[in-house]
Design an enzyme around this catalytic site. Structure first.
Site, PDB file in Angstrom:
ATOM      1  N   CYS A  98       0.834  -1.203   0.000  1.00 22.65           N
ATOM      2  CA  CYS A  98       0.000   0.000   0.000  1.00 22.65           C
ATOM      3  C   CYS A  98       0.868   1.252   0.000  1.00 22.65           C
ATOM      4  CB  CYS A  98      -0.932   0.006   1.205  1.00 22.65           C
ATOM      5  SG  CYS A  98      -2.073  -1.392   1.260  1.00 22.65           S
ATOM      6  N   ASP A  99       1.887   1.251   0.822  1.00 26.50           N
ATOM      7  CA  ASP A  99       2.830   2.364   0.898  1.00 26.50           C
ATOM      8  C   ASP A  99       3.446   2.621  -0.482  1.00 26.50           C
ATOM      9  OD1 ASP A  99       4.901   3.919   2.968  1.00 26.50           O
ATOM     10  OD2 ASP A  99       5.901   3.112   1.189  1.00 26.50           O
TER      11      ASP A  99
END
Length: 165
Positions: free
Chosen positions: A58-59
């Site tokens: 996600c990052d």
């Protein structure tokens, strides 16, 4: 459509969106706890749904869209998760993300249900990318089959570049 989370099948709540569908209305919460209505958003919009900003994939995804898609003129990028607004704001500050607006579906889960991205048994959103045109129609929709995998960046960015820039 089958979605897995670490190899285990999971069910999505709501009806999946397809190219040509109207983007449904929803309500989300921003980092100042204000309600953001989908119907109030305009222009070309990219919605990234992610399980949690504090995970590696996600990052990396939000950082990549922060650099690539957000640099395209007239395109607004939104990262939607179940993260609390305070955690999302903290993550943005630590990651230096300034071109993606982070929004939370923690309150009433209307985004997850409206877009068919809610993983009910996990209390999270699945990984998906939606590009919405100026008329409010879905121009690109990707539900990533394995939640822990990256989306197809080339296809999403390619859609933005060929259709909207």
């Amino acid at each position: 459509m089958e979605i897995t989370f670490k190899g285990k099948p999971v069910a999505l709540t709501g009806k999946p969106l397809r190219v040509g569908d109207a983007m449904p209305d929803f309500s989300l919460t921003d980092s100042s706890l204000a309600t953001v209505r989908g119907a109030a958003l305009a222009g070309v919009r990219v919605f990234l749904t992610v399980p949690s900003l504090d995970t590696d994939v996600c990052d990396a995804e939000v950082r990549r869209f922060n650099e690539e898609a957000a640099a395209l003129p007239g395109v607004s990028v939104f990262a939607v998760s179940m993260d609390l607004p305070f955690a999302a704001a903290r993550w943005c500050g630590a990651a230096g993300v300034k071109n993606v607006r982070v929004l939370s579906d923690y309150k009433d889960h209307s985004f997850g249900r409206a877009t068919g991205t809610r993983l009910e048994e996990l209390g999270l959103l699945t990984r998906a990318v939606f590009i919405v045109n100026q008329s409010g129609k879905i121009a690109y929709a990707e539900y990533v089959p394995e939640v822990a995998d990256h989306p197809d960046y080339a296809a999403a960015i390619g859609c933005l570049k060929t259709q909207f820039v």
